[in-house]
Design an enzyme around this catalytic site. Structure first.
Site, short mmCIF file in Angstrom:
data_model
loop_
_atom_site.label_atom_id
_atom_site.label_comp_id
_atom_site.label_asym_id
_atom_site.label_seq_id
_atom_site.Cartn_x
_atom_site.Cartn_y
_atom_site.Cartn_z
N ILE A 162 0.83 -1.20 0.00
CA ILE A 162 0.00 0.00 0.00
C ILE A 162 0.87 1.25 0.00
O ILE A 162 0.58 2.23 -0.71
CB ILE A 162 -0.95 0.00 1.22
CG1 ILE A 162 -1.91 -1.19 1.15
CG2 ILE A 162 -1.73 1.30 1.29
CD1 ILE A 162 -2.81 -1.32 2.36
N ASP B 39 12.35 3.44 12.03
CA ASP B 39 11.75 2.16 12.40
C ASP B 39 10.69 2.41 13.46
O ASP B 39 10.94 3.14 14.43
CB ASP B 39 12.84 1.22 12.94
CG ASP B 39 12.35 -0.21 13.10
OD1 ASP B 39 11.24 -0.40 13.63
OD2 ASP B 39 13.08 -1.14 12.71
N LEU B 40 9.51 1.81 13.29
CA LEU B 40 8.43 2.03 14.24
C LEU B 40 8.76 1.52 15.64
O LEU B 40 8.10 1.90 16.61
CB LEU B 40 7.15 1.34 13.75
CG LEU B 40 6.49 1.99 12.53
CD1 LEU B 40 5.36 1.11 12.03
CD2 LEU B 40 5.99 3.38 12.85
N ALA C 150 2.71 2.17 7.38
CA ALA C 150 3.56 1.08 7.84
C ALA C 150 2.98 0.39 9.07
O ALA C 150 2.32 1.00 9.90
CB ALA C 150 4.96 1.60 8.15
N SER C 151 3.25 -0.91 9.15
CA SER C 151 2.97 -1.68 10.35
C SER C 151 4.29 -2.23 10.87
O SER C 151 5.18 -2.56 10.09
CB SER C 151 2.02 -2.84 10.05
OG SER C 151 0.74 -2.37 9.70
N LYS D 211 -4.52 -4.28 15.55
CA LYS D 211 -4.98 -3.16 14.72
C LYS D 211 -6.06 -2.36 15.44
O LYS D 211 -6.08 -1.13 15.36
CB LYS D 211 -5.52 -3.68 13.38
CG LYS D 211 -4.48 -4.31 12.48
CD LYS D 211 -3.41 -3.34 12.03
CE LYS D 211 -3.90 -2.39 10.97
NZ LYS D 211 -2.78 -1.57 10.40
N PRO E 278 -9.15 -0.66 4.83
CA PRO E 278 -9.32 -1.52 3.66
C PRO E 278 -9.77 -2.92 4.06
O PRO E 278 -9.39 -3.45 5.11
CB PRO E 278 -7.91 -1.57 3.04
CG PRO E 278 -7.10 -0.52 3.75
CD PRO E 278 -7.74 -0.34 5.08
#
Length: 342
Positions: A13, A62-63, A83-84, A159, A184
């Protein structure tokens, strides 16, 4: 035109969001975990659309760490947080997955607030809306939230809790920062290069024969190009502030219906696509011993039907027909020799 940060620019995405922004005339900054991937990303985007090279900047962040986020958002008008977090140690506990998702979202929101970003568009998921509920005849809408105390997988729980934390942060500590969320359904569509996005592995498995029969459940499907378009609409439309938007191209489809579309549209090239659905009782028994079926256990027998009427009404969003997206996904995977790759 705006300066826009896209987190996770090498993702399925994220790369399409970056492409859509560049085509719309915006300047794009995108984060990657490893700068060694910059040449690959830049080449893929140049191959798919025309833009001046200096309009794309790639930075490392980086998350899982605070490092780099202040620099990543500096000077940006908007942020698309796509991003995840990727947890590279196995096995991963559910608590660790939830913490990583929530902490990653909060890092981006805090940095965005401090940099006076106008609006963040959060990529959430149907998994934060439709899971953990009893079977129902009416479609899910943006008013619904996944029941985190129900029988759901760790991904859906992470999520949901990450998005709830995002709304709470903006409400209590946002200091004027706006938030919109895009949800989505199952994301399909063409790949920009020889990548193997997890969301396309069902269709890949149908094409290469590694999915010989379909698990018994249904969900919505949406083209990645339309998901990117909805992100841009949610970024700029004043009506999107503070709102959630489901992205799905029509009613849910059973997995076996997707396989039938592949066979009808691709003919012999989809000859390995399954023709039958596993009976529910058999699938539930398989989930006791089969790791892949076990991961789908909360979904078995369910129909995650949802409506994108709100996105269509408020933002003028119009998704393409789902059968076209299914066929174009398959054509893309075949063209890039992804089918059969491991």
């Amino acid at each position: 035109m705006a300066n826009v940060l896209v987190t996770g620019g090498t993702g399925f995405i994220g790369s399409w969001c970056a492409r859509a922004l560049l085509e719309a005339g915006h300047d794009v900054r995108t984060t990657v975990r490893d700068l060694k991937r910059e040449p690959e990303l830049r080449a893929l985007l140049h191959a798919s659309t025309d833009f001046e090279d200096e309009r794309l900047t790639v930075v490392r962040a980086d998350l899982g760490s605070d490092d780099g986020w202040a620099e990543a958002v500096a000077g940006c008008d908007f942020v698309l947080h796509v991003a995840s977090p990727t947890l590279r140690t196995a096995p991963v506990s559910e608590d660790a997955m939830v913490s990583a998702a929530r902490d990653g979202v909060l890092r981006v929101l805090q940095a965005s607030r401090d940099a006076c970003v106008k609006r963040v568009v959060l990529t959430s998921a149907l998994g934060a809306i439709a899971y953990g509920h009893p079977r129902r005849s009416t479609p899910f809408t943006e008013e619904d939230w996944t029941n985190v105390d129900g029988d759901i997988a760790p991904y859906q729980r992470s999520k949901t809790l990450a998005e709830r934390a995002a709304w709470e942060f903006v409400r209590n500590e946002g200091d004027g920062l706006e938030l919109a969320a895009v949800h989505p359904a199952a994301v399909i569509g063409p790949v920009l290069g020889p990548d193997d996005p997890p969301s396309l592995r069902t269709i890949r498995g149908m094409l290469d024969g590694s999915l010989p029969a379909c698990p018994p459940f249904g969900t919505g499907w949406v083209d990645v190009r339309d998901v990117a378009d909805l992100h841009l609409r949610a970024m700029t439309d004043p009506a999107a502030a503070g709102e959630r938007f489901l992205a799905t191209a029509g009613p849910s489809l059973r997995m076996v219906e997707v396989a039938r579309i592949l066979r009808a549209r691709l003919g012999e090239r989809a000859a390995k696509a399954p023709t039958r659905e596993i009976p529910l009782a058999v699938a539930r028994a398989m989930a006791l011993v089969n790791p892949q079926m076990r991961s789908l256990r909360p979904q078995l027998g369910q129909d995650f039907n949802a409506t994108s009427a709100k996105a269509e009404r408020v933002l003028g969003w119009r998704p393409r027909p789902v059968a076209d997206s299914i066929a174009e996904t398959a054509e893309s995977l075949l063209a890039h020799n992804v089918v059969g790759a491991r």
